[in-house]
Design a protein around this motif. Sequence first.
Motif, PDB file in Angstrom:
ATOM      1  N   THR A 105       0.706 -28.020 -19.277  1.00 58.25           N
ATOM      2  CA  THR A 105       0.551 -29.251 -20.031  1.00 58.25           C
ATOM      3  C   THR A 105      -0.634 -29.102 -20.979  1.00 58.25           C
ATOM      4  O   THR A 105      -1.395 -28.141 -20.911  1.00 58.25           O
ATOM      5  CB  THR A 105       0.314 -30.453 -19.101  1.00 58.25           C
ATOM      6  OG1 THR A 105      -0.884 -30.230 -18.341  1.00 58.25           O
ATOM      7  CG2 THR A 105       1.482 -30.638 -18.140  1.00 58.25           C
ATOM      8  N   GLU A 106      -0.782 -30.084 -21.854  1.00 55.81           N
ATOM      9  CA  GLU A 106      -1.893 -30.074 -22.796  1.00 55.81           C
ATOM     10  C   GLU A 106      -3.225 -30.131 -22.056  1.00 55.81           C
ATOM     11  O   GLU A 106      -3.421 -30.989 -21.195  1.00 55.81           O
ATOM     12  CB  GLU A 106      -1.768 -31.273 -23.733  1.00 55.81           C
ATOM     13  CG  GLU A 106      -2.875 -31.387 -24.758  1.00 55.81           C
ATOM     14  CD  GLU A 106      -2.773 -32.661 -25.563  1.00 55.81           C
ATOM     15  OE1 GLU A 106      -3.594 -32.842 -26.478  1.00 55.81           O
ATOM     16  OE2 GLU A 106      -1.877 -33.487 -25.266  1.00 55.81           O
ATOM     17  N   GLY A 159      -1.441 -22.687 -32.058  1.00 60.17           N
ATOM     18  CA  GLY A 159      -0.643 -23.874 -32.317  1.00 60.17           C
ATOM     19  C   GLY A 159       0.317 -23.637 -33.465  1.00 60.17           C
ATOM     20  O   GLY A 159       0.334 -22.571 -34.086  1.00 60.17           O
ATOM     21  N   GLY A 172      -5.151 -34.978 -30.087  1.00 57.96           N
ATOM     22  CA  GLY A 172      -3.901 -34.539 -29.479  1.00 57.96           C
ATOM     23  C   GLY A 172      -3.406 -33.240 -30.093  1.00 57.96           C
ATOM     24  O   GLY A 172      -3.473 -33.034 -31.312  1.00 57.96           O
ATOM     25  N   LEU A 173      -2.891 -32.361 -29.256  1.00 56.71           N
ATOM     26  CA  LEU A 173      -2.401 -31.060 -29.681  1.00 56.71           C
ATOM     27  C   LEU A 173      -0.886 -30.988 -29.527  1.00 56.71           C
ATOM     28  O   LEU A 173      -0.321 -31.570 -28.597  1.00 56.71           O
ATOM     29  CB  LEU A 173      -3.033 -29.938 -28.852  1.00 56.71           C
ATOM     30  CG  LEU A 173      -4.562 -29.883 -28.801  1.00 56.71           C
ATOM     31  CD1 LEU A 173      -5.000 -28.736 -27.894  1.00 56.71           C
ATOM     32  CD2 LEU A 173      -5.151 -29.724 -30.190  1.00 56.71           C
ATOM     33  N   LYS A 174      -0.246 -30.273 -30.432  1.00 58.76           N
ATOM     34  CA  LYS A 174       1.163 -29.948 -30.262  1.00 58.76           C
ATOM     35  C   LYS A 174       1.276 -28.677 -29.424  1.00 58.76           C
ATOM     36  O   LYS A 174       0.347 -27.893 -29.318  1.00 58.76           O
ATOM     37  CB  LYS A 174       1.833 -29.758 -31.617  1.00 58.76           C
ATOM     38  CG  LYS A 174       1.824 -31.010 -32.493  1.00 58.76           C
ATOM     39  CD  LYS A 174       2.532 -30.793 -33.816  1.00 58.76           C
ATOM     40  CE  LYS A 174       4.017 -30.621 -33.637  1.00 58.76           C
ATOM     41  NZ  LYS A 174       4.724 -30.546 -34.926  1.00 58.76           N
ATOM     42  N   ARG A 175       2.426 -28.474 -28.821  1.00 59.07           N
ATOM     43  CA  ARG A 175       2.639 -27.331 -27.936  1.00 59.07           C
ATOM     44  C   ARG A 175       2.462 -26.025 -28.707  1.00 59.07           C
ATOM     45  O   ARG A 175       2.836 -25.911 -29.878  1.00 59.07           O
ATOM     46  CB  ARG A 175       4.032 -27.405 -27.324  1.00 59.07           C
ATOM     47  CG  ARG A 175       4.300 -26.338 -26.263  1.00 59.07           C
ATOM     48  CD  ARG A 175       5.730 -26.430 -25.768  1.00 59.07           C
ATOM     49  NE  ARG A 175       6.047 -25.378 -24.832  1.00 59.07           N
ATOM     50  CZ  ARG A 175       6.115 -25.522 -23.520  1.00 59.07           C
ATOM     51  NH1 ARG A 175       5.873 -26.707 -22.994  1.00 59.07           N
ATOM     52  NH2 ARG A 175       6.440 -24.511 -22.739  1.00 59.07           N
ATOM     53  N   HIS A 176       1.882 -25.018 -28.030  1.00 55.20           N
ATOM     54  CA  HIS A 176       1.638 -23.737 -28.692  1.00 55.20           C
ATOM     55  C   HIS A 176       2.952 -23.044 -29.032  1.00 55.20           C
ATOM     56  O   HIS A 176       3.987 -23.231 -28.372  1.00 55.20           O
ATOM     57  CB  HIS A 176       0.772 -22.821 -27.819  1.00 55.20           C
ATOM     58  CG  HIS A 176       1.226 -22.728 -26.394  1.00 55.20           C
ATOM     59  ND1 HIS A 176       2.469 -22.276 -26.001  1.00 55.20           N
ATOM     60  CD2 HIS A 176       0.586 -23.048 -25.243  1.00 55.20           C
ATOM     61  CE1 HIS A 176       2.571 -22.296 -24.688  1.00 55.20           C
ATOM     62  NE2 HIS A 176       1.445 -22.788 -24.199  1.00 55.20           N
ATOM     63  N   ASP A 216       8.920 -25.776 -27.912  1.00 53.05           N
ATOM     64  CA  ASP A 216       8.886 -27.072 -27.241  1.00 53.05           C
ATOM     65  C   ASP A 216      10.324 -27.587 -27.148  1.00 53.05           C
ATOM     66  O   ASP A 216      10.749 -28.492 -27.866  1.00 53.05           O
ATOM     67  CB  ASP A 216       8.010 -28.041 -28.032  1.00 53.05           C
ATOM     68  CG  ASP A 216       7.733 -29.320 -27.263  1.00 53.05           C
ATOM     69  OD1 ASP A 216       8.204 -29.417 -26.114  1.00 53.05           O
ATOM     70  OD2 ASP A 216       7.052 -30.203 -27.809  1.00 53.05           O
ATOM     71  N   GLN A 274       4.162 -33.447 -20.639  1.00 53.30           N
ATOM     72  CA  GLN A 274       3.477 -32.256 -21.135  1.00 53.30           C
ATOM     73  C   GLN A 274       2.216 -32.578 -21.936  1.00 53.30           C
ATOM     74  O   GLN A 274       1.415 -31.680 -22.194  1.00 53.30           O
ATOM     75  CB  GLN A 274       4.427 -31.432 -22.015  1.00 53.30           C
ATOM     76  CG  GLN A 274       5.653 -30.909 -21.290  1.00 53.30           C
ATOM     77  CD  GLN A 274       6.558 -30.113 -22.201  1.00 53.30           C
ATOM     78  OE1 GLN A 274       6.277 -29.939 -23.395  1.00 53.30           O
ATOM     79  NE2 GLN A 274       7.655 -29.629 -21.674  1.00 53.30           N
ATOM     80  N   PHE A 275       2.059 -33.832 -22.350  1.00 53.05           N
ATOM     81  CA  PHE A 275       0.977 -34.169 -23.271  1.00 53.05           C
ATOM     82  C   PHE A 275       0.137 -35.307 -22.701  1.00 53.05           C
ATOM     83  O   PHE A 275       0.665 -36.232 -22.062  1.00 53.05           O
ATOM     84  CB  PHE A 275       1.541 -34.569 -24.636  1.00 53.05           C
ATOM     85  CG  PHE A 275       2.394 -33.508 -25.271  1.00 53.05           C
ATOM     86  CD1 PHE A 275       1.824 -32.457 -25.965  1.00 53.05           C
ATOM     87  CD2 PHE A 275       3.770 -33.550 -25.148  1.00 53.05           C
ATOM     88  CE1 PHE A 275       2.614 -31.478 -26.537  1.00 53.05           C
ATOM     89  CE2 PHE A 275       4.564 -32.583 -25.713  1.00 53.05           C
ATOM     90  CZ  PHE A 275       3.982 -31.533 -26.413  1.00 53.05           C
TER      91      PHE A 275
END
Length: 476
Positions: A105-106, A159, A172-176, A216, A274-275
């Motif tokens: 997860t993030e 990212g 907030g981050l988006k999935r790598h 993702d 996940q976030f």
Amino acid sequence: MVGLTKHFGAVVALGAFFPALISAQNTTAATTAASTFYLDETQTQFSVNIANDSSDVFIYFTSPAYSWVSVGFGDKMADSLMLVMYPNNNGDNVTISPRYGSGHTEPAFTPNVAIDILPGTTVNDSMFVLNARCRNCRVWPNGFLDPKDTAQPMIYAFGPGSSLYSDSQSAGLKRHVRYGFFTMDMVAATGTGRVPSQSSAISGVTMVGEMVKDHDRASFAHAVVGCLALFVVWPLNVLVAGFFKNIKIHVGVSVLVMALLIVAYALGGVASAQFIRSKSFNSPHQILAFLSLLPILLLSLLPIPSLSTLHAKIPRLHGPLTALAFLLLVLTGGLGLGLASQTRAIILIYTAIALIVCVFIVTVQSCIRRRGSAYARSQGGPRRGSGGDEDDDRNYMLGKMEESSRSTSSASLGGAPPPPPAYGMPYGGQFGADGGQYQYQQSQQQQRSPYGGGTMPGPQYLLNMHPGVPVQVSRM
């Protein structure tokens, strides 16, 4: 002559000083203990210096300016200390965010790790450059950095290409999209505390496997299935309901819409976990998604006979509930794009498609209201045309009366006789029980007569009217 000699001596002294200064600088650079990770594919360098005179860790970090880049101390995301780097709000410098990992997860920002940004940190030619000193980062929950470890497990990740601009360390981050593993020699990195220098040579690092591409999939599938249900199958169902005479097709397509929405909700739950921004299920996107379940649930309950017959207006709720459910789901999807940090172009495309589908559905429903659905017309239901609702209802009632008349005629020609009136009074007169029974038997005999039992005169009555005129009853 004496002055010339003095100037010559100064020049000689300067000539001797500069080589010594250059040599001292080279010696200093050479004696800065560090282990260096370098990824030639992305020109990413991460160098670590473990200060032997303090608990500080000095870092040199450079990489292309993706939305974010991170390096973590640990063999996996769970229980790792990660250093995440992304552009600041103006895009001219770097925001460094220390975070704790807790699984796939993030990672979450932690204020317990202090990072001092040192001179030389910048964004230059689309490259991150970070010079930093990390304090309190040798020990973290469920992990620690061992200066005597020659193979400290490390991870790295990149990212997506879309840029993230924020001054917040908890952005907030988006999935790598890519990640990998390596080990680092902490013994070789231990020495006098200094920021390591730039280098493209791997030192004290062993790569573990190849860089892995990631996707993702849950979020992507959630968006695709939701859009398929709203913008493809839903308007198709409106066409089926309006222009197909078989109601079973409409029911089947409605079940398909419900199945797609159930899958979309399930995928949304998986993606939300996940976030950090969606784990608590309290974002506007998720709250509106939960509210959308109410009209969807009512729509699924309306066809139940015991419910639809409670009141005449209950079946009429189908149209308003359908419109409300569609509107809520479209708004939910738009908020979901914002929650997923999608680009403005994708949000504008979604908005345009939603408007086109809304106009299409309103147009089709207007046609259905004007002429009636194909199924209702095939069942003899009222048409909503230019004659007005009263004429339509009158025609519909006349048709129902004709059906009732036909059913009465078929009953008189061999159907079951009607039940006797209450209290033995078939015509509302004051008869006793015997008289009422007698009248009822006569009525039944007339109904069973092959010559009818209505107001028209029978053949025996005609014989009495015209005595002497032969009448062949068998031919009547």
